[in-house]
Design an enzyme around this catalytic site. Structure first.
Site, PDB file in Angstrom:
ATOM      1  N   HIS A   1       1.043  -1.316  -0.073  1.00  0.00           N
ATOM      2  CA  HIS A   1       0.048   0.071   0.006  1.00  0.00           C
ATOM      3  C   HIS A   1       0.844   1.281  -0.029  1.00  0.00           C
ATOM      4  CE1 HIS A   1      -3.559   2.266   0.525  1.00  0.00           C
ATOM      5  NE2 HIS A   1      -3.837   1.764   1.929  1.00  0.00           N
TER       6      HIS A   1
ATOM      7  N   HIS B   1      -2.156  -1.889  -9.592  1.00  0.00           N
ATOM      8  CA  HIS B   1      -3.293  -1.313  -8.796  1.00  0.00           C
ATOM      9  C   HIS B   1      -4.604  -2.153  -9.075  1.00  0.00           C
ATOM     10  CE1 HIS B   1      -5.706   1.825  -6.807  1.00  0.00           C
ATOM     11  NE2 HIS B   1      -4.696   2.334  -6.648  1.00  0.00           N
TER      12      HIS B   1
ATOM     13  N   ASP C   1       3.054   5.871  -6.339  1.00  0.00           N
ATOM     14  CA  ASP C   1       4.310   5.814  -5.671  1.00  0.00           C
ATOM     15  C   ASP C   1       5.414   5.687  -6.395  1.00  0.00           C
ATOM     16  OD1 ASP C   1       3.040   5.714  -2.926  1.00  0.00           O
ATOM     17  OD2 ASP C   1       2.264   3.648  -3.240  1.00  0.00           O
TER      18      ASP C   1
HETATM   19  N1  ACO Z   1       5.279  -6.280 -10.498  1.00  0.00           N
HETATM   20  C1  ACO Z   1       5.199  -7.503 -11.031  1.00  0.00           C
HETATM   21  N2  ACO Z   1       3.735  -8.339 -11.188  1.00  0.00           N
HETATM   22  C2  ACO Z   1       2.781  -7.747 -10.716  1.00  0.00           C
HETATM   23  C3  ACO Z   1       2.731  -6.448 -10.079  1.00  0.00           C
HETATM   24  C4  ACO Z   1       3.932  -5.839  -9.945  1.00  0.00           C
HETATM   25  N3  ACO Z   1       4.282  -4.667  -9.182  1.00  0.00           N
HETATM   26  N4  ACO Z   1       1.454  -6.161  -9.527  1.00  0.00           N
HETATM   27  C5  ACO Z   1       0.744  -6.965  -9.966  1.00  0.00           C
HETATM   28  N5  ACO Z   1       1.444  -8.102 -10.573  1.00  0.00           N
HETATM   29  C6  ACO Z   1       0.959  -9.357 -11.445  1.00  0.00           C
HETATM   30  C7  ACO Z   1       0.496 -10.361 -10.152  1.00  0.00           C
HETATM   31  O1  ACO Z   1       1.732 -11.237  -9.630  1.00  0.00           O
HETATM   32  C8  ACO Z   1      -0.713 -11.290 -11.052  1.00  0.00           C
HETATM   33  O2  ACO Z   1       0.203 -11.898 -11.978  1.00  0.00           O
HETATM   34  P1  ACO Z   1      -0.564 -13.334 -12.330  1.00  0.00           P
HETATM   35  O3  ACO Z   1      -2.001 -13.204 -12.926  1.00  0.00           O
HETATM   36  O4  ACO Z   1       0.302 -14.039 -13.223  1.00  0.00           O
HETATM   37  O5  ACO Z   1      -0.546 -14.180 -11.041  1.00  0.00           O
HETATM   38  C9  ACO Z   1      -1.278  -9.997 -11.810  1.00  0.00           C
HETATM   39  O6  ACO Z   1      -0.136  -8.952 -11.967  1.00  0.00           O
HETATM   40  C10 ACO Z   1      -2.371  -9.462 -11.032  1.00  0.00           C
HETATM   41  O7  ACO Z   1      -1.979  -8.901  -9.697  1.00  0.00           O
HETATM   42  P2  ACO Z   1      -2.599  -9.033  -8.319  1.00  0.00           P
HETATM   43  O8  ACO Z   1      -1.659  -9.273  -7.233  1.00  0.00           O
HETATM   44  O9  ACO Z   1      -3.809 -10.156  -8.372  1.00  0.00           O
HETATM   45  O10 ACO Z   1      -3.185  -7.743  -8.204  1.00  0.00           O
HETATM   46  P3  ACO Z   1      -4.055  -6.945  -7.012  1.00  0.00           P
HETATM   47  O11 ACO Z   1      -5.028  -6.051  -7.432  1.00  0.00           O
HETATM   48  O12 ACO Z   1      -4.287  -8.060  -6.078  1.00  0.00           O
HETATM   49  O13 ACO Z   1      -2.443  -6.127  -6.595  1.00  0.00           O
HETATM   50  C11 ACO Z   1      -1.150  -4.386  -6.130  1.00  0.00           C
HETATM   51  C12 ACO Z   1      -2.516  -4.798  -6.642  1.00  0.00           C
HETATM   52  C13 ACO Z   1      -0.859  -4.785  -4.549  1.00  0.00           C
HETATM   53  C14 ACO Z   1      -0.987  -2.932  -5.901  1.00  0.00           C
HETATM   54  C15 ACO Z   1      -0.021  -5.136  -6.769  1.00  0.00           C
HETATM   55  O14 ACO Z   1      -0.197  -4.557  -8.120  1.00  0.00           O
HETATM   56  C16 ACO Z   1       1.488  -4.678  -6.203  1.00  0.00           C
HETATM   57  O15 ACO Z   1       1.916  -5.485  -5.390  1.00  0.00           O
HETATM   58  N6  ACO Z   1       1.955  -3.836  -6.840  1.00  0.00           N
HETATM   59  C17 ACO Z   1       3.456  -3.284  -6.288  1.00  0.00           C
HETATM   60  C18 ACO Z   1       3.413  -2.779  -4.891  1.00  0.00           C
HETATM   61  C19 ACO Z   1       2.572  -1.301  -5.085  1.00  0.00           C
HETATM   62  O16 ACO Z   1       3.098  -0.496  -5.934  1.00  0.00           O
HETATM   63  N7  ACO Z   1       1.807  -0.714  -4.258  1.00  0.00           N
HETATM   64  C20 ACO Z   1       1.119   0.427  -4.117  1.00  0.00           C
HETATM   65  C21 ACO Z   1      -0.190   0.396  -4.647  1.00  0.00           C
HETATM   66  S1  ACO Z   1      -0.751   2.113  -4.768  1.00  0.00           S
HETATM   67  C22 ACO Z   1      -1.313   2.549  -3.108  1.00  0.00           C
HETATM   68  O17 ACO Z   1      -1.632   1.522  -2.502  1.00  0.00           O
HETATM   69  C23 ACO Z   1      -1.099   3.662  -2.701  1.00  0.00           C
END
Ligand code: ACO
Length: 435
Positions: A269, A308, A364
């Site tokens: 987050h 996201h 971010d």
């Molecule tokens: N890098 C690489 N792969 C990713 C990333 C990433 N940053 N984010 C998502 N994916 C991939 C997942 O591995 C998944 O792949 P799969 O379908 O092969 O398993 C797919 O994309 C979908 O991702 P989910 O994790 O299901 O998406 P979710 O909506 O649950 O998660 C989140 C969203 C937590 C923001 C995720 O994108 C992440 O971890 N990002 C990196 C951390 C980040 O930048 N967080 C800040 C978000 S903005 C905020 O909160 C203020």
């Protein structure tokens, strides 16, 4: 509601059907309880881990269209607000639902400015932290401790009382944040200066040393102010939902905000801004970027600052922040990390792994580089997120308190454990373990 705005669900276990109204593209989960196998049956529940497809409230504060990359506060596009308003002006909009006129804004700024002082007991409380305490841990703990300074805040059904706590929290967040920063550097705390704007006063409390009056660089102060505007609210994210859930038990707003800040601190987050800088620090040169991306695609790590839950397009805040980065680096000098970040973005946005998953830069990705250029340590980045987001948490908390449909938040579960087991005497358990 049109007469055909309904859904008919047939339960194949019983062959019974129920017709359920559809309102605002949504059905009520409680309507599914009518589907029961017999009188004893509890009724059908909806299973939605991580709330992927569940609306938990009605809200008129923030609108997001994640597919189109649109963000609006109270109906105003974020771009317009960032261009034309001050932070406290937009805070007023978020809290009261309309932009203030000159007299209203003057009064609002006066009131926030005159609540910035912290009770001396809180100063002593903060002095008790270890020298290397993480500023986010200090912020969360101190906001929670404020509930002991203002025990009357639990009268959450009194509108005037609520407003008083809202003003106190918005005003005191920069003071607590600055004190946690100075603590980590071993510097004496600086008291607020009422002649300065919200962000300039924050910078004063952070960086004033022996000079009689602190003067912030106007461009950097405005950049920080715009970043604050972009972080004000973001509808039902993890932190905000936490504020609503904790507040739904009628706990003190100081505890609801401390809980929301705790949720924000996680690396998935708000904590991601700190992680982005650490990630960029680990990439030595542009030549290393393709190998890093391969690492991400192999599932060995995440590209922090990307992806996201709601945005399946460019996060509009990230576009604005990218522009601010260029302006700030014009003052502070070029940050070589920006080149690495741009290359990561360029490769990611043309790679099928990221395209097929609709992964774009989020808020971010670029913010940390600006914070660092302004002079913040990475440990402060999430604190900088929490200061403006406090306004959103409080607006959402207040909306929840005033919503007649809301009750104490209490999800259901599917129980997967054992039943009606019998306690085996401990001596027999010991015997069984030694076999
Ligand atoms: N890098 C690489 N792969 C990713 C990333 C990433 N940053 N984010 C998502 N994916 C991939 C997942 O591995 C998944 O792949 P799969 O379908 O092969 O398993 C797919 O994309 C979908 O991702 P989910 O994790 O299901 O998406 P979710 O909506 O649950 O998660 C989140 C969203 C937590 C923001 C995720 O994108 C992440 O971890 N990002 C990196 C951390 C980040 O930048 N967080 C800040 C978000 S903005 C905020 O909160 C203020």
């Amino acid at each position: 509601m049109a007469s055909n705005d309904t859904i008919t669900v047939t339960d194949n276990r019983t062959n019974r059907s129920v017709t359920i109204p559809i309102e605002d593209g949504t059905v009520r989960a409680m309507d599914f309880r009518k589907l029961r196998t017999d009188e004893e049956d509890f009724g059908l529940m909806l299973y939605d881990p991580a709330f992927m497809n569940t609306a938990a409230c009605r809200s008129n504060i923030t609108f997001i269209d994640g597919d189109r990359g649109i963000l609006e506060y109270r109906g105003y596009p974020i771009e317009d607000l960032a261009e034309n308003c001050t932070f406290l002006e937009v805070a007023y909009l978020i809290l009261f639902g309309k932009l203030p006129n000159t007299a209203e804004l003057k009064q609002w700024v006066y009131e926030i400015t005159h609540h910035t002082m912290l009770h001396e007991s809180m100063k002593k409380f903060m002095e008790g932290f270890r020298h290397d305490a993480h500023p986010m841990s200090m912020l969360i703990s101190t906001v929670a401790a404020l509930s002991s300074v203002y025990p009357d805040a639990v009268d959450v059904h009194d509108a005037d009382n609520r407003l008083l706590q809202i003003k106190r929290l918005i005003a005191k967040m920069p003071s607590i944040a600055a004190m946690s920063y100075r603590h980590s550097l071993g510097f004496p705390y600086v008291y607020p200066d009422n002649e300065l704007s919200y962000t300039e006063n924050f910078m004063n409390m952070l960086w004033r040393m022996v000079e009689p009056k602190y003067a912030a660089n106007p461009l950097l102060a405005r950049a920080l102010e715009v970043l604050f505007i972009l972080h004000l609210d973001h509808e039902q994210n993890c932190g905000t939902s936490t504020a609503r859930v904790v507040g739904s038990s009628l706990a003190s707003p100081y505890l609801a905000v401390a809980s929301a800040a705790s949720a924000l601190s996680g690396p998935l987050h708000g904590g991601a801004n700190e992680e982005v800088i650490r990630m960029l620090d680990g990439i030595d040169s542009l030549a290393d970027v393709p190998a890093f991306i391969d690492h991400v695609k192999a599932g060995k790590r995440k590209l922090m600052g990307f992806g996201h839950r709601v945005y399946k397009n460019y996060d509009p805040r990230a576009s604005l922040i990218k522009k601010i980065a260029e302006q700030v680096f014009g003052v502070t000098g070029h940050n070589p990390k920006l080149d690495i970040a741009l290359e990561l973005e360029r490769i990611a946005l043309s790679d099928d792994y990221f395209i097929s998953r609709k992964l774009y830069p989020n808020v971010d990705f670029y913010s940390g580089m600006i914070y660092q250029a302004i002079g913040f340590k990475p440990e402060m980045f999430t604190v900088l997120f929490a200061i403006p987001r406090t306004v959103g948490w409080l607006a959402q908390w207040q909306e929840m308190i005033c919503d007649n449909e809301q009750k104490i938040a209490r999800p259901r579960q599917i129980y997967t454990g054992g039943r009606k087991l019998k306690v085996v005497p401990i001596a027999e358990r010991d015997k069984a373990a030694s076999k």
